[in-house]
Design a protein around this motif. Structure first.
Motif, mmCIF file in Angstrom:
data_model
loop_
_atom_site.group_PDB
_atom_site.id
_atom_site.type_symbol
_atom_site.label_atom_id
_atom_site.label_comp_id
_atom_site.label_asym_id
_atom_site.label_seq_id
_atom_site.Cartn_x
_atom_site.Cartn_y
_atom_site.Cartn_z
ATOM 1 N N ILE A 44 4.512 16.316 -4.228
ATOM 2 C CA ILE A 44 4.566 14.762 -4.223
ATOM 3 C C ILE A 44 5.390 14.267 -3.444
ATOM 4 O O ILE A 44 6.613 14.834 -2.973
ATOM 5 C CB ILE A 44 5.094 14.422 -5.980
ATOM 6 C CG1 ILE A 44 4.152 14.871 -6.961
ATOM 7 C CG2 ILE A 44 5.180 12.659 -5.962
ATOM 8 C CD1 ILE A 44 4.699 14.520 -8.287
ATOM 9 N N GLU A 86 7.090 10.138 -2.342
ATOM 10 C CA GLU A 86 7.192 8.888 -3.203
ATOM 11 C C GLU A 86 8.360 7.971 -2.354
ATOM 12 O O GLU A 86 9.405 8.533 -2.154
ATOM 13 C CB GLU A 86 7.633 8.887 -4.425
ATOM 14 C CG GLU A 86 6.674 9.454 -5.506
ATOM 15 C CD GLU A 86 5.319 8.405 -5.582
ATOM 16 O OE1 GLU A 86 5.420 7.337 -5.126
ATOM 17 O OE2 GLU A 86 4.100 8.837 -6.019
ATOM 18 N N GLU A 139 0.815 -1.377 -0.156
ATOM 19 C CA GLU A 139 -0.270 -0.044 0.050
ATOM 20 C C GLU A 139 0.934 1.144 0.007
ATOM 21 O O GLU A 139 0.634 2.206 0.844
ATOM 22 C CB GLU A 139 -0.939 0.079 1.213
ATOM 23 C CG GLU A 139 -1.816 -1.047 1.309
ATOM 24 C CD GLU A 139 -2.802 -1.374 2.432
ATOM 25 O OE1 GLU A 139 -2.644 -0.288 3.214
ATOM 26 O OE2 GLU A 139 -3.484 -2.143 2.525
ATOM 27 N N THR A 140 1.742 1.414 -0.903
ATOM 28 C CA THR A 140 2.926 2.662 -1.051
ATOM 29 C C THR A 140 2.083 3.739 -1.399
ATOM 30 O O THR A 140 2.404 4.804 -0.981
ATOM 31 C CB THR A 140 3.727 2.133 -1.880
ATOM 32 O OG1 THR A 140 3.410 1.848 -3.217
ATOM 33 C CG2 THR A 140 4.855 1.065 -1.406
ATOM 34 N N ASP A 141 0.919 3.589 -2.348
ATOM 35 C CA ASP A 141 0.238 4.788 -2.732
ATOM 36 C C ASP A 141 -0.551 5.481 -1.396
ATOM 37 O O ASP A 141 -0.471 6.719 -1.335
ATOM 38 C CB ASP A 141 -0.593 4.473 -3.681
ATOM 39 C CG ASP A 141 -0.132 4.072 -5.062
ATOM 40 O OD1 ASP A 141 1.139 4.290 -5.296
ATOM 41 O OD2 ASP A 141 -0.699 3.234 -5.824
ATOM 42 N N THR A 142 -1.097 4.571 -0.719
ATOM 43 C CA THR A 142 -1.651 5.242 0.543
ATOM 44 C C THR A 142 -0.804 5.875 1.555
ATOM 45 O O THR A 142 -0.958 6.964 1.942
ATOM 46 C CB THR A 142 -2.695 3.979 1.343
ATOM 47 O OG1 THR A 142 -3.292 3.460 0.266
ATOM 48 C CG2 THR A 142 -3.310 4.560 2.367
ATOM 49 N N ASN A 175 1.971 7.100 0.764
ATOM 50 C CA ASN A 175 2.475 8.422 -0.064
ATOM 51 C C ASN A 175 1.545 9.449 0.246
ATOM 52 O O ASN A 175 1.935 10.614 0.420
ATOM 53 C CB ASN A 175 2.715 8.214 -1.604
ATOM 54 C CG ASN A 175 3.932 7.170 -1.848
ATOM 55 O OD1 ASN A 175 4.952 7.057 -0.799
ATOM 56 N ND2 ASN A 175 4.001 6.591 -2.872
ATOM 57 N N THR A 176 0.371 9.091 -0.066
ATOM 58 C CA THR A 176 -0.808 10.181 -0.106
ATOM 59 C C THR A 176 -0.793 10.713 1.566
ATOM 60 O O THR A 176 -0.958 12.136 1.789
ATOM 61 C CB THR A 176 -2.154 9.725 -0.273
ATOM 62 O OG1 THR A 176 -1.878 9.168 -1.615
ATOM 63 C CG2 THR A 176 -3.010 10.751 -0.417
#
Length: 281
Positions: free
Chosen positions: A158, A160, A133-136, A138-139
């Motif tokens: 951004i 990341e 869940e890297t996108d979560t 990062n957000t």
């Protein structure tokens, strides 16, 4: 001559003063003007700006997006696994005046707050969540940084995760888990293939039972396939069950035939005719 020298000196002073009172700002630059220590007006630029040398002080600010690497952090996840996580953040100045007045060094401040936020956010997730869940993550990091840097006039665009380093023991365990998962999928696919093949063979056997010549055609096709390789041995397949049935019928016929022939009794010595000395009966 004295007047000429004085005029030359005055002209030089004016030129030097004019040069010192002029700044040229690029398209991506803005300037904050301080007059006697106080901010005067809004941000200036781009292009040519004029100020009073010695009284005004100009502070340049770049509006371009800045790339800031976040150095690797040793973090313990929620399931007590030690990992090293590094990231990268992109930010830009949204309010030029606040970015100069509200904080001394914007880059250093964002770097420090990004490190602490990265450690806090990743520590709230398990190892599997961190990897999947890297996108979560990062957000979440970007939203927290954006709220904290808003009062500095900076916008984080951004964030990341760049690299996640696992302990060697955990890497080996995950490799074994992945291998076992692949073997499980391979066995499931093989079993499904066997089930489909069994169903097709059952349907083929029904067709061959309804049409006996289909089996003979299949035998001839097998012979053609064997002869492609120019083999010296030719195999003629025969239906096993029909051969067994024919052999059983032959044995039954032979048994019945042998049972129908009457047996010839053996002659004993008493039944034999008497013989004379000359050998006549």
């Amino acid at each position: 001559m004295v007047v000429v020298y004085v005029l030359i000196v005055v002209v030089l002073v004016v030129l030097v003063g004019a040069a010192l009172s002029v700044r040229v700002l690029k398209q991506y630059e803005r300037a904050v003007l301080f007059r006697l220590g106080r901010v005067r007006g809004d941000a200036r630029g781009p292009g040519l700006i004029v100020f009073v040398p010695g009284i005004d002080r100009v502070h340049r600010v770049s509006l371009r997006t800045i790339t800031m690497p976040i150095q690797s952090q040793g973090i313990i996840t929620r399931d007590n696994v030690s990992v090293d996580v590094s990231a990268v953040a992109y930010y830009r100045v949204a309010d030029v005046v606040r970015s100069v007045v509200a904080i001394e060094n914007v880059s250093a401040a964002i770097n420090q707050i990004a490190q602490t936020t990265l450690r806090a956010v990743v520590g709230r997730h398990t190892l599997d969540e961190t990897l999947s869940e890297t996108d979560t993550i990062n957000t979440n990091i970007r939203e927290i940084l954006d709220v904290q840097t808003e009062e500095w006039g900076v916008q984080v665009t951004i964030v990341e995760l760049k690299d996640i380093q696992l302990p060697e023991g955990m890497q080996r365990a995950m490799a074994r888990q992945a291998e076992a998962e692949r073997e499980k999928r391979a066995k499931i696919i093989g079993a499904e293939g066997e089930a489909l093949a069994a169903g097709e063979l059952a349907r083929a056997s029904d067709v061959m039972m309804a049409h006996p010549l289909a089996l003979q055609l299949r035998n001839l096709q097998t012979l053609v396939e064997i002869s492609v390789d120019k083999n010296s041995t030719v195999v003629f397949p025969a239906p096993l069950m029909s051969t067994i049935q024919e052999l059983g019928a032959f044995l039954s016929r032979e048994t019945a035939a042998s049972a129908g022939v009457p047996a010839t009794p053996a002659r004993t010595a008493r039944d034999r005719p008497p013989t004379t000395a000359n050998g006549d009966a």
